[in-house]
Design an enzyme around this catalytic site. Structure first.
Site, PDB file in Angstrom:
ATOM      1  N   ARG A  33       0.797  -1.224   0.000  1.00  0.00           N
ATOM      2  CA  ARG A  33       0.000   0.000   0.000  1.00  0.00           C
ATOM      3  C   ARG A  33       0.827   1.270   0.000  1.00  0.00           C
ATOM      4  NH1 ARG A  33      -4.593  -0.388   4.465  1.00  0.00           N
ATOM      5  NH2 ARG A  33      -3.845   1.698   4.906  1.00  0.00           N
ATOM      6  N   HIS A  79      -7.550  -4.264  -7.719  1.00  0.00           N
ATOM      7  CA  HIS A  79      -7.398  -3.506  -6.471  1.00  0.00           C
ATOM      8  C   HIS A  79      -8.733  -3.463  -5.730  1.00  0.00           C
ATOM      9  CE1 HIS A  79      -4.868  -0.857  -4.060  1.00  0.00           C
ATOM     10  NE2 HIS A  79      -5.863   0.001  -3.968  1.00  0.00           N
ATOM     11  N   TYR A 124     -17.334  12.622 -14.383  1.00  0.00           N
ATOM     12  CA  TYR A 124     -17.251  13.803 -15.242  1.00  0.00           C
ATOM     13  C   TYR A 124     -15.922  13.906 -15.985  1.00  0.00           C
ATOM     14  CZ  TYR A 124     -21.249  15.282 -12.452  1.00  0.00           C
ATOM     15  OH  TYR A 124     -22.463  15.347 -11.822  1.00  0.00           O
TER      16      TYR A 124
END
Length: 742
Positions: A33, A79, A124
């Site tokens: 991580r 993931h 968007y």
């Protein structure tokens, strides 16, 4: 076996269980991580985003696709974490003010330097890989990486991308693991590649050799790096430290323009910090503040000084000390090495280990290609046999039920070659095809010889790596954005420096009431005083200077002159501002710069010279500076200029002595030296320091007399501690001694 024995292995002490669980979790956080790998410089989520985008065909030459599509692929295939965290990692990879060389090319609102987290939702925005991402992915299909199953075992993903450049230094990164963290600043591509090439050619190169090519980090915002060379060297040697960065200042006429900000500093926050000081009247030298940033000038903050007399360098130093215009960036070069272990490394070790990774990657690529070439040559050999015996091949295929083993036996070919012959199309049986096969054989044979030569020679391998590094540096590199500059230490201006230097006259009464009148042309003895009170003394000065008060016990106190009450009233008692000893009264004032020299003495005939800086005390109870002998009284302090030459002292017996200033010691505190020999019952009534352009004025009742230096030298000159010379008749009861301009 008893039931207890069967269950024995299922029990663990809580300490052992917690320790194992915590260690497993911490290793997961560290390796999967938080920390980047030294090979490709990416954390797992960044690597998965990059690989998933390449699998979606989102290369730099393709059309943009919705970011939600990419995030969905990443979390669905590789993931299994939150979509918002994955998208935020993707945003960071696309922000040109965060990454020195962005990996993602975004379209839409991806945040701004003022607010990096103001990006639009992933539904968007659109994205694709940036051209620089090719340095991470170009060799992924060439047998260069190890693959591992994804979280559910249905797919495979690369453990490390085959980076052609040391991305771990180029883009850097931050991360917090369990018990460790990483803070790797970005660097310039051309500089890092030049250093890597130098280390490639000279494996024994020292850190100082590499620092000649990589002198400092190179942040995308283009600020100034003001850390010293020694500080930067210590960082790159140990792998930890702090880098001081400062905004870039330019002059536009009288205005001061900020054209670049430190890394991760918001221009709007800078404006707020400066505006807050202006509202608090802590920046009287600044008249206006404007933000003129636009598309052509992404950062242009304009600071207008109040006048051209403002010390711009001091203003810059103050702003850098009190705002984020100068910032300290933490450096911690912690990363996962080729051995799979996290460790802090210095610059030389990072480049050395990355070159080992690059050499391994190139070797695997060449070996993979050599295998492909040899396999193809093997097939071409079989095809050539078929063309030379085309009629027999056709007969076998037409007549035999199992033509493959027959051809293998008839022509002495392998199963792979026989399969290739059987897969030939009829259109490829023409005469020209044989010429193409022979041409391809020659070309592949030359490539095989080249590959074999490179794999068998470390020198040729080194040359290949060097050439590829140079080609990538030429294609993707750019000039340094952060200049290295030697700047003075940022220092906030003192409160007195921020105050306007207005002329004032401080007036003290006999009962210890104090006030300040504007200007120097003030007749202090004509002001109104409380009943039973009267004028004691006054001193001219400026509102930004320190005021020192001396009491009858020899203690000095400090008061800010700009905080004194106005002379329009009758002032305020000093006892409310200070804590003098019981029974003490205030006897005099001094105002001036710290280096202003002052005479301190007592009526017992002792005294010394000192400076205002020695009289200053932040304690409301003051500090003892003058030791007063028994039966002696403190004389009012007498400031004097740098041109003073003579000390003139007058006794109550009507005598005056003038001696050179050099004979009087300069002390920080104490009783002082004997100024004049006094008879029993005599006291020192006053003294003064006289310069060449001054004369001494003695006042006795309604009478006064002025003595020039020539008069003093002729009649009253002597050595310190002598008896002195009798003054003229009528001036043997001197009440006041002052110096005036000649």
């Amino acid at each position: 076996m008893t039931e207890d024995t069967a269950l024995e292995g299922e029990y663990l002490p809580i300490r052992s269980f917690a320790e194992k669980a915590y260690l497993d979790y911490s290793m997961y956080v560290v390796l999967d991580r938080a920390l980047p790998h030294i090979g490709d410089g990416l954390k797992p989520v960044q690597r998965r985003i990059t690989y998933a985008m390449s699998e979606l065909g989102l290369s730099a030459a393709s059309k943009h696709k919705k970011s939600a599509r990419t995030v969905g692929d990443v979390i669905g295939k590789f993931h299994p974490h939150g979509d918002s965290a994955c998208y935020e990692a993707m945003v960071i990879m696309a922000q040109p003010f965060t990454y020195r060389y962005p990996i993602v090319d975004g379209q839409g609102n991806w945040g701004s330097p003022d607010d990096p987290k103001s990006f639009a939702a992933m539904r968007y925005t659109e994205s694709r890989l940036a051209p620089y991402a090719a340095t991470l992915l170009a060799e992924i299909a060439l047998g260069t990486v190890d693959w591992a199953p994804n979280f559910d075992g249905t797919l495979t993903e690369p453990k490390v991308l085959p980076a052609r450049l040391p991305n771990v230094l180029l883009n850097g990164g931050t991360g917090i693991a369990v018990g460790m963290a990483t803070d790797i600043p970005p660097h310039n591509l051309r500089e890092v590649v030049t250093a890597a090439r130098h280390l490639l050619d000279r494996p024994k190169a020292t850190l100082d050799d590499l620092l000649a090519y990589v002198p400092a980090p190179d942040f995308p915002t283009g600020c100034e790096i003001v850390s010293s060379t020694d500080e930067l060297r210590a960082i790159y040697e140990a792998g930890t430290g702090q880098v001081r960065v400062r905004a870039v200042f330019e002059r536009d006429g009288q205005d001061l323009v900020v054209s670049a900000l430190p890394h991760h500093v918001s221009g709007s926050k800078i404006l707020e910090q400066i505006a807050a000081q202006m509202r608090a009247k802590k920046l009287p030298m600044v008249d206006d503040l404007r933000d003129e940033s636009d598309h052509e000038s992404p950062c242009r903050l304009v600071i207008s000084p109040r006048s051209n007399r403002v010390d711009v360098d001091a203003l810059i130093a103050h702003l850098c000390a009190t705002t984020d215009l100068e910032k300290t960036i933490r450096v911690n070069l912690n990363m996962i090495g080729l051995d799979g272990r996290p460790r802090v490394r210095g610059l030389r070790e990072i480049l050395s280990e990355w070159l080992v990774f690059r050499r391994q990657t190139v070797r695997r690529r060449l070996e993979h290609r050599l295998t492909k070439v040899e396999d193809r040559l093997h097939i071409l050999d079989g095809l050539l046999i078929a063309y030379l015996n085309i009629d027999e091949v056709i007969r076998i295929i037409r007549t035999e039920e199992a033509p493959k083993p027959v051809m293998m036996e008839r022509f002495g070919i392998t199963e792979v070659q026989a399969e290739a012959i059987l897969n030939l199309r009829l259109r490829h049986l023409m005469r020209l095809e044989e010429m193409k096969i022979r041409g391809e054989q020659d070309e592949l044979a030359r490539e095989r010889d080249w590959l074999t030569g490179v794999l068998g020679s470390e020198a040729r391998m080194t040359k290949l790596i060097r050439e590829e590094l140079s080609a990538d540096a030429e294609k993707y590199g750019d000039d340094r954005r952060c200049a290295l500059a030697q700047r003075p230490q940022a220092r906030a201006l003192a409160e007195s420096d921020l105050l306007p230097a207005e002329p004032i006259t401080v007036v003290l009464s006999e009962l210890g009431w104090i006030r300040a009148a504007k200007g120097h042309a003030v007749e202090a003895d004509t002001l109104s005083y409380k009943a039973g009170d009267a004028y004691l003394c006054d001193v001219p000065g400026r509102s930004n200077q320190s005021l020192v008060v001396l009491d009858s016990t020899g203690r000095s106190y400090q008061i800010a002159a700009h905080k004194l009450p106005s002379a329009r009233g009758q002032g305020e008692p000093l006892s409310g501002k200070l804590n003098p000893p019981p029974g003490a009264r205030f006897v005099g004032l001094v105002i001036g710069d710290p280096e202003q020299r002052v005479l301190l003495g007592s009526s017992a005939g002792y005294g010394f010279a000192t400076r205002v800086s020695e009289l200053v005390s932040r304690n409301k109870s003051g500090k003892t500076v003058l030791t007063v002998p028994k039966a002696g009284a403190v004389l009012a302090p007498v400031p004097f200029g740098s041109d003073a030459q003579w000390i003139c002292v007058v006794s109550s017996g009507g005598r005056m002595l003038a001696f050179p200033l050099d004979e009087l010691p300069e002390l920080a505190r104490g009783k002082g030296n004997k100024l004049m020999t006094l008879k029993a019952g005599e006291t020192l009534v006053g003294w003064a320091a006289l310069g060449p352009a001054q004369q001494l004025r003695l006042e006795s009742g309604q009478r006064h007399i002025g003595l020039k230096i020539s008069d003093i030298e002729a009649s009253y000159q002597g050595k310190r501690a002598q008896r002195g010379v009798m003054l003229p008749r009528g001036f043997q009861r001197v009440q006041r001694i002052v110096t005036v301009d000649a």
